[in-house]
Design a protein around this motif. Structure first.
Motif, PDB file in Angstrom:
ATOM      1  N   MET A  21       0.832  -1.209   0.000  1.00  0.00           N
ATOM      2  CA  MET A  21       0.000   0.000   0.000  1.00  0.00           C
ATOM      3  C   MET A  21       0.865   1.257   0.000  1.00  0.00           C
ATOM      4  O   MET A  21       0.545   2.251  -0.663  1.00  0.00           O
ATOM      5  CB  MET A  21      -0.941  -0.016   1.201  1.00  0.00           C
ATOM      6  N   LEU A  22       1.948   1.214   0.748  1.00  0.00           N
ATOM      7  CA  LEU A  22       2.834   2.373   0.828  1.00  0.00           C
ATOM      8  C   LEU A  22       3.504   2.627  -0.517  1.00  0.00           C
ATOM      9  O   LEU A  22       3.610   3.776  -0.968  1.00  0.00           O
ATOM     10  CB  LEU A  22       3.887   2.137   1.907  1.00  0.00           C
ATOM     11  N   ARG A  23       3.960   1.545  -1.180  1.00  0.00           N
ATOM     12  CA  ARG A  23       4.623   1.685  -2.476  1.00  0.00           C
ATOM     13  C   ARG A  23       3.656   2.153  -3.566  1.00  0.00           C
ATOM     14  O   ARG A  23       4.045   2.841  -4.496  1.00  0.00           O
ATOM     15  CB  ARG A  23       5.261   0.351  -2.890  1.00  0.00           C
ATOM     16  N   ASP A  24       2.392   1.776  -3.437  1.00  0.00           N
ATOM     17  CA  ASP A  24       1.387   2.186  -4.416  1.00  0.00           C
ATOM     18  C   ASP A  24       0.878   3.602  -4.172  1.00  0.00           C
ATOM     19  O   ASP A  24       0.206   4.180  -5.017  1.00  0.00           O
ATOM     20  CB  ASP A  24       0.201   1.221  -4.398  1.00  0.00           C
ATOM     21  N   SER A  25       1.225   4.161  -3.000  1.00  0.00           N
ATOM     22  CA  SER A  25       0.749   5.494  -2.647  1.00  0.00           C
ATOM     23  C   SER A  25       1.506   6.579  -3.414  1.00  0.00           C
ATOM     24  O   SER A  25       2.736   6.546  -3.497  1.00  0.00           O
ATOM     25  CB  SER A  25       0.931   5.733  -1.144  1.00  0.00           C
ATOM     26  N   ASP A  38       1.974   9.473  -2.457  1.00  0.00           N
ATOM     27  CA  ASP A  38       2.683  10.301  -1.479  1.00  0.00           C
ATOM     28  C   ASP A  38       3.964   9.654  -0.958  1.00  0.00           C
ATOM     29  O   ASP A  38       4.895  10.362  -0.548  1.00  0.00           O
ATOM     30  CB  ASP A  38       1.766  10.606  -0.275  1.00  0.00           C
ATOM     31  N   TYR A  39       4.016   8.333  -0.952  1.00  0.00           N
ATOM     32  CA  TYR A  39       5.139   7.659  -0.312  1.00  0.00           C
ATOM     33  C   TYR A  39       5.877   6.664  -1.204  1.00  0.00           C
ATOM     34  O   TYR A  39       6.953   6.194  -0.836  1.00  0.00           O
ATOM     35  CB  TYR A  39       4.655   6.929   0.948  1.00  0.00           C
ATOM     36  N   GLY A  40       5.327   6.334  -2.359  1.00  0.00           N
ATOM     37  CA  GLY A  40       5.951   5.342  -3.231  1.00  0.00           C
ATOM     38  C   GLY A  40       7.368   5.694  -3.646  1.00  0.00           C
ATOM     39  O   GLY A  40       8.252   4.830  -3.676  1.00  0.00           O
ATOM     40  N   VAL A  83       0.033   8.880   8.901  1.00  0.00           N
ATOM     41  CA  VAL A  83      -0.422   7.857   7.956  1.00  0.00           C
ATOM     42  C   VAL A  83      -1.548   7.041   8.569  1.00  0.00           C
ATOM     43  O   VAL A  83      -2.577   6.795   7.932  1.00  0.00           O
ATOM     44  CB  VAL A  83       0.751   6.926   7.557  1.00  0.00           C
ATOM     45  N   GLN A 101      -4.903   8.685   8.841  1.00  0.00           N
ATOM     46  CA  GLN A 101      -5.607   8.782   7.563  1.00  0.00           C
ATOM     47  C   GLN A 101      -6.146   7.439   7.091  1.00  0.00           C
ATOM     48  O   GLN A 101      -7.072   7.383   6.291  1.00  0.00           O
ATOM     49  CB  GLN A 101      -4.661   9.349   6.497  1.00  0.00           C
ATOM     50  N   SER A 102      -5.537   6.354   7.592  1.00  0.00           N
ATOM     51  CA  SER A 102      -5.958   5.034   7.130  1.00  0.00           C
ATOM     52  C   SER A 102      -5.787   3.994   8.240  1.00  0.00           C
ATOM     53  O   SER A 102      -4.664   3.597   8.564  1.00  0.00           O
ATOM     54  CB  SER A 102      -5.143   4.617   5.896  1.00  0.00           C
ATOM     55  N   MET A 121      -4.133   0.754   6.896  1.00  0.00           N
ATOM     56  CA  MET A 121      -2.681   0.721   6.871  1.00  0.00           C
ATOM     57  C   MET A 121      -2.118   0.490   8.268  1.00  0.00           C
ATOM     58  O   MET A 121      -1.100  -0.175   8.439  1.00  0.00           O
ATOM     59  CB  MET A 121      -2.128   2.011   6.271  1.00  0.00           C
TER      60      MET A 121
END
Length: 313
Positions: A54-58, A60-62, A136, A139-140, A143
């Motif tokens: 999820m982080l890599r697909d974001s 903002d953070y990928g 993070v 917001q989720s 996650m």
């Protein structure tokens, strides 16, 4: 150079590296991926955990994940051995460099785990500025729950697994094949000539800090602020800065300030105290001490020696 990366990718495919990754991820619980020297994937991610996916697909953070892969890989290439570090999300990763004929082509990245004990107690340092996980999670909640599901391992088990990967990588690239050797021969010939080779991904990393120091030498230049400008962690920035500049940040800032003071001493009639203040030194006596340490003489002696007519004018 692009041919070298393509050939490396082909070599990994031929060696059935993907299946090795999958087996390793299943048996250890670590996520594994092979990247090129820029941190871009060469293989499919094996065992990528939900939180990291999820982080890599974001959006903002990928990019932070890719940069951590790149920085970790290059740091492993510098030491020529497995490098253990914290990513921006406070997760433990390890980079194992792929080096052929002294040429760094990429790295096997494994990890996405949390240490059983505090990472700081094992001197595991972050390579990128840390992401605010509380923000993070606020917001989720999904996650946050995914983060809690990350596997927890002992430091010793992560290190042991890294050694296994290191041994296998060394075996698999020991005889990369005639085509790759031919490509590397061409690359080595280019390195010996005047033709420029692609820069290391960290060569330009501290340039924002150097530019800031050059423009704001009269201001306070803290390691934390400079690291923030380069988007990397404070500890990694300090280590990288010392390696590339041969000085610590405070030493380098003093060096720049002294050079600026030399110009003012020779091109102005300002007093020693005024020049000290203009160059960022809060105390004239400290300025004199630093100046003498850098040049071997005091500012007054430097001015008289380099500009004998100054006293007569």
């Amino acid at each position: 150079m692009n041919g070298a990366w393509e050939i490396l990718h082909g070599t990994l495919k031929h060696a059935d590296f993907q299946r090795f990754q999958d087996y390793l991820a299943t048996s250890t619980g670590l996520a594994v991926i092979t990247v090129d020297y820029k941190g871009m994937p060469l293989t499919r991610h094996s065992g990528c955990h939900d939180f990291c996916r999820m982080l890599r697909d974001s959006p903002d953070y990928g990019d932070r994940c890719e940069k951590c892969d790149s920085f970790g890989g290059v740091e492993a290439a510098r030491s020529k051995e497995a490098f253990l570090y914290l990513c921006h999300a406070n997760i433990v990763d390890v980079a194992v460099p792929i080096i052929i004929n002294e040429l760094y082509l990429g790295a096997v990245m494994a990890g996405q785990v949390r240490l059983e004990n505090d990472a700081e107690s094992y001197a595991v340092e972050p390579v990128y500025k840390m992401t605010d996980l509380n923000r993070v999670f606020s917001q989720s909640k999904v996650m946050q729950e995914a983060y809690k599901r990350l596997p927890v391992m002992t430091y010793e088990k992560v290190v042991a697994t890294a050694k296994i990967i290191e041994t296998i990588c060394q075996y698999m690239v020991k005889s990369p094949g005639e085509q790759l050797m031919k490509e590397l021969t061409v690359i080595n010939e280019m390195a010996a000539s005047d033709k420029p080779l692609p820069a290391s991904p960290t060569e330009d990393l501290i340039k924002p800090a150097l530019a800031y120091i050059e423009q704001h030498y009269d201001k306070k230049c803290t390691v934390n602020a400079l690291a923030h400008r380069c988007n990397i962690s404070e500890s990694y920035f300090s280590r990288l800065f010392c390696k590339q500049m041969g000085k610590s940040v405070p030493q380098y800032v003093c060096h720049v300030r002294v050079n600026k003071a030399k110009v003012l001493l020779l091109n102005s009639r300002s007093t020693i105290g005024e020049i000290a203040g203009a160059c960022g030194f809060e105390d004239a006596s400290y300025f004199i001490k630093v100046f003498k340490r850098e040049t071997g003489v005091t500012p007054a002696v430097f001015r008289l020696t380099m500009w004998p007519s100054a006293e007569e004018a």
